[in-house]
Design an enzyme around this catalytic site. Structure first.
Site, PDB file in Angstrom:
ATOM      1  N   GLU A  64      20.534  16.392  11.971  1.00 22.62           N
ATOM      2  CA  GLU A  64      21.540  17.340  12.458  1.00 22.62           C
ATOM      3  C   GLU A  64      20.943  18.409  13.372  1.00 22.62           C
ATOM      4  O   GLU A  64      21.605  18.865  14.306  1.00 22.62           O
ATOM      5  CB  GLU A  64      22.273  18.002  11.286  1.00 22.62           C
ATOM      6  CG  GLU A  64      23.224  17.083  10.523  1.00 22.62           C
ATOM      7  CD  GLU A  64      22.501  16.182   9.522  1.00 22.62           C
ATOM      8  OE1 GLU A  64      21.293  16.403   9.270  1.00 22.62           O
ATOM      9  OE2 GLU A  64      23.133  15.251   8.986  1.00 22.62           O
ATOM     10  N   PHE A  89      27.033  19.905   6.581  1.00 23.37           N
ATOM     11  CA  PHE A  89      25.766  19.535   7.228  1.00 23.37           C
ATOM     12  C   PHE A  89      25.673  20.150   8.621  1.00 23.37           C
ATOM     13  O   PHE A  89      24.596  20.569   9.055  1.00 23.37           O
ATOM     14  CB  PHE A  89      25.626  18.011   7.296  1.00 23.37           C
ATOM     15  CG  PHE A  89      25.794  17.364   5.950  1.00 23.37           C
ATOM     16  CD1 PHE A  89      25.168  17.899   4.825  1.00 23.37           C
ATOM     17  CD2 PHE A  89      26.590  16.246   5.787  1.00 23.37           C
ATOM     18  CE1 PHE A  89      25.336  17.325   3.578  1.00 23.37           C
ATOM     19  CE2 PHE A  89      26.761  15.661   4.542  1.00 23.37           C
ATOM     20  CZ  PHE A  89      26.133  16.201   3.430  1.00 23.37           C
ATOM     21  N   HIS A 115      35.512  16.961   6.506  1.00 22.22           N
ATOM     22  CA  HIS A 115      35.233  17.076   5.070  1.00 22.22           C
ATOM     23  C   HIS A 115      35.048  18.532   4.639  1.00 22.22           C
ATOM     24  O   HIS A 115      34.182  18.858   3.828  1.00 22.22           O
ATOM     25  CB  HIS A 115      34.010  16.246   4.679  1.00 22.22           C
ATOM     26  CG  HIS A 115      34.229  14.773   4.852  1.00 22.22           C
ATOM     27  ND1 HIS A 115      34.438  14.201   6.085  1.00 22.22           N
ATOM     28  CD2 HIS A 115      34.297  13.759   3.955  1.00 22.22           C
ATOM     29  CE1 HIS A 115      34.628  12.896   5.940  1.00 22.22           C
ATOM     30  NE2 HIS A 115      34.554  12.599   4.660  1.00 22.22           N
TER      31      HIS A 115
END
Lengths: 317, 272
Positions: A64, A89, A115
């Protein structure tokens, strides 16, 4: 029974699905848009865009930090990168990259977190983005948008691509009630009053907007007239609407699927503290991590329900 | 070649003067990188227009080790991006010559850096973007050796290999020291060349304070057209004024300017 059912709304698309559909549909109209993924494009729903436009989709793997800075580089080269991962994330793992490779240089990067909230359910707290709005709002120059349903998520996706500068779009995993079936006039920074009322104002975003509408419906039976505002943009905040609401109803309840600190509640409270008058209550995940379980059970257990909003309204009356 | 060496000498003078004037900064970290930066800006390797900093087809230099920005400011001033006099505004309130590079305030700066580890990823993104638009631009990124401890650099190395970015060159300014001591004592990364090669890159290892070797390596890098290329540039922190640092008993001399007396000694060394 799903959230929004009490007030007569049917289930529609998940906001992540709506975002993904819109992004694919807008590919030709926005030729500079590219996607940067951390190998979860089939979860964040960037995948349809990337499959249809393979030369414009970059999956850099489970990395990431690199993902966000690569997006910064693409923006510096004139592209409009949409960088997507799970909200937790993206914001938590890559926060310094968002700070240094996106926000500080003010690059035109679109951050999309899927999410978000506890309604992801069974995968549990490690996958739940409940700090993301606070983190994103803390960064100078970054706009933060939390759509309530599929139709507003589609409109928000277009607005995001038309917007110049860094922006965070927060999406959810589950299907949510469709609130804007009759159309939406969506503008970043401009809230939408979905229901008028005189006694109390409920300000919400994300799936808590449907819960607020349900709560208003329930309150009506108690003889309490509640107005409901969809505050889809947390930053820049529609201060004018908040000041007007405080003047009109004095009592304000804020509902969000996020930790208590640093989210929509904090942002609205700053405005009300300045403008007055107002007594406020807050419906949120609170100051805790959640757990695994089914989405509806989690929302019930952690107090993100129409009933919890009704309770909060009673507390400020 | 003698012109490049002369330019390098002038850049070193600027670095020492501006950091002493600022009263803070990282002159020794800047001095190690002078030959590479000089060759890039004045050896014909980078195509740029100082009077049109945002020229879309320009080559781009990203200084990932942002604390060494005096070397970049010195090169930019000599190249005509701004006046040489402005170098003495380094780190002062109101000056766009901030302590670390800020692309928002100074045209010609290609990345805002200072949080180590992000420059190569930014370079990967710029290389992807320029290639997608069919631009001839080449992206040069310089990291420090201590900076290679950041995991993100290795994420970036892997992603550059995935996309076979032949328009991307990494220069590791291996000056062997970092903030608290010798790099091999802090976190010994071993042989950078072998490690970077293992990520699929073309790699050369050179004496990065030898202008002939630097020029030759950059020429060789230009000839690599099927993958990204790295130059492990073995240098000395404080190169050019080492006797002065040795006399002071601190060859690392990290993150501090030369006091006025040392500046005089350094400028005397750099006068010829």
């Amino acid at each position: 029974m799903h959230i929004g059912e009490i007030s007569g709304y049917k289930l529609g698309q998940a906001t992540r699905d709506a975002f993904g559909d819109a992004l694919k549909d807008l590919a030709a109209e926005f030729p500079d848009v590219v996607t940067v993924d951390g190998d979860v494009g089939n979860s964040t729903r960037t995948e349809p865009f990337a499959l249809a436009n393979p030369e414009r989709g970059f999956n850099v793997g489970i990395a990431e930090s690199n993902m966000v800075s690569v997006a910064g580089g693409l923006a510096a080269a004139g592209k409009t990168p949409v960088v997507a991962s799970f909200a937790c994330f993206l914001l938590c793992n890559a926060f310094d990259q968002i700070r240094m490779s996106v926000a500080f240089p003010g690059l035109n990067v679109k951050l999309v977190g899927s999410h978000a909230g506890i309604s992801i359910g069974e995968d549990g707290p490690s996958q739940m983005g409940i700090e993301d709005v606070a983190l994103a709002c803390s960064l100078p120059g970054v706009s933060v948008v939390v759509p309530a349903d599929g139709i507003s998520a589609k409109a928000a996706t277009r607005a995001m691509l038309e917007h110049s500068g860094p922006l965070y779009l927060r999406c959810g995993r589950p299907k949510v009630a469709e609130l804007y079936g009759s159309g939406i006039d969506f503008e970043i920074g401009k809230s939408i009053k979905l229901r008028d009322g005189d006694d109390v104002t409920i300000i919400a975003n994300g799936l808590m907007v449907a819960a607020a509408l349900d709560a208003a419906h329930m309150l009506e039976k108690e003889g309490v007239s509640a107005q409901v505002i969809d505050m889809h943009t947390v930053k820049p905040l529609d201060e004018e609407a908040i000041v007007a609401a405080a003047k009109k109803t004095q009592r304000i309840v804020v509902a969000e699927e996020h930790l208590a600190h640093g989210g929509l509640g904090s942002a609205v409270a700053m405005v009300v503290a300045r403008s007055g008058p107002g007594r406020m209550a807050f419906v949120s995940v609170g100051d805790t991590y959640a757990e695994s379980g089914d989405a509806d059970g989690l929302l019930e257990k952690y107090g993100l329900t129409p009933a919890a909003i009704v309770q909060a309204v009673r507390s400020v009356r | 070649m003698s012109e490049l060496k002369e330019k390098a000498r002038i850049l070193r003078q600027h670095i020492c003067r501006m950091t002493t004037e600022a009263g803070s900064g990282h002159p020794s970290s800047s001095l190690s990188a002078v030959e590479v930066v000089t060759a890039l800006f004045f050896g014909g390797f980078m195509k740029y227009k100082a009077d049109e900093p945002n020229w879309p087809d320009r080559d781009r230099f990203i200084l990932s080790k942002g604390h060494a920005v005096p070397v970049l400011y010195a090169a930019m001033a000599e190249a005509g991006y701004f006046g040489v006099d402005e170098l003495l505004t380094l780190r002062k309130l109101g000056s766009p010559l901030e302590g670390h590079p800020n692309m928002k305030r100074l045209a010609g700066i290609e990345a805002s850096t200072g949080s180590l580890g992000q420059g190569l990823s930014l370079g990967v993104g710029q290389a992807l973007g320029c290639r997608l638009d069919g631009r001839p631009s080449h992206i040069y990124v310089m990291t420090g050796d201590g900076e290679m401890g950041e995991g993100q650099v290795w994420e970036a190395l892997a992603s550059a290999d995935k996309y076979k970015l032949a328009n991307l060159t990494l220069i590791v300014d291996q000056n062997r020291y970092q903030q608290t001591g010798a790099a091999k004592d802090v976190l010994d990364m071993g042989d950078f060349a072998k490690k970077i090669e293992a990520f699929g890159w073309h790699v050369q290892t050179i004496n990065g304070n030898d202008m002939d070797e630097v020029v030759q390596a950059l020429k060789t890098a230009q000839g690599v057209t099927d993958r990204s290329t790295a130059i492990v540039s073995k240098t000395q922190k404080g190169f050019g004024i080492l006797p002065v640092l040795e006399e002071a008993g601190d060859v690392n001399f990290h993150g501090k300017p030369l006091p006025p007396a040392m500046l005089e000694q350094a400028l005397a060394l750099l006068a010829k």
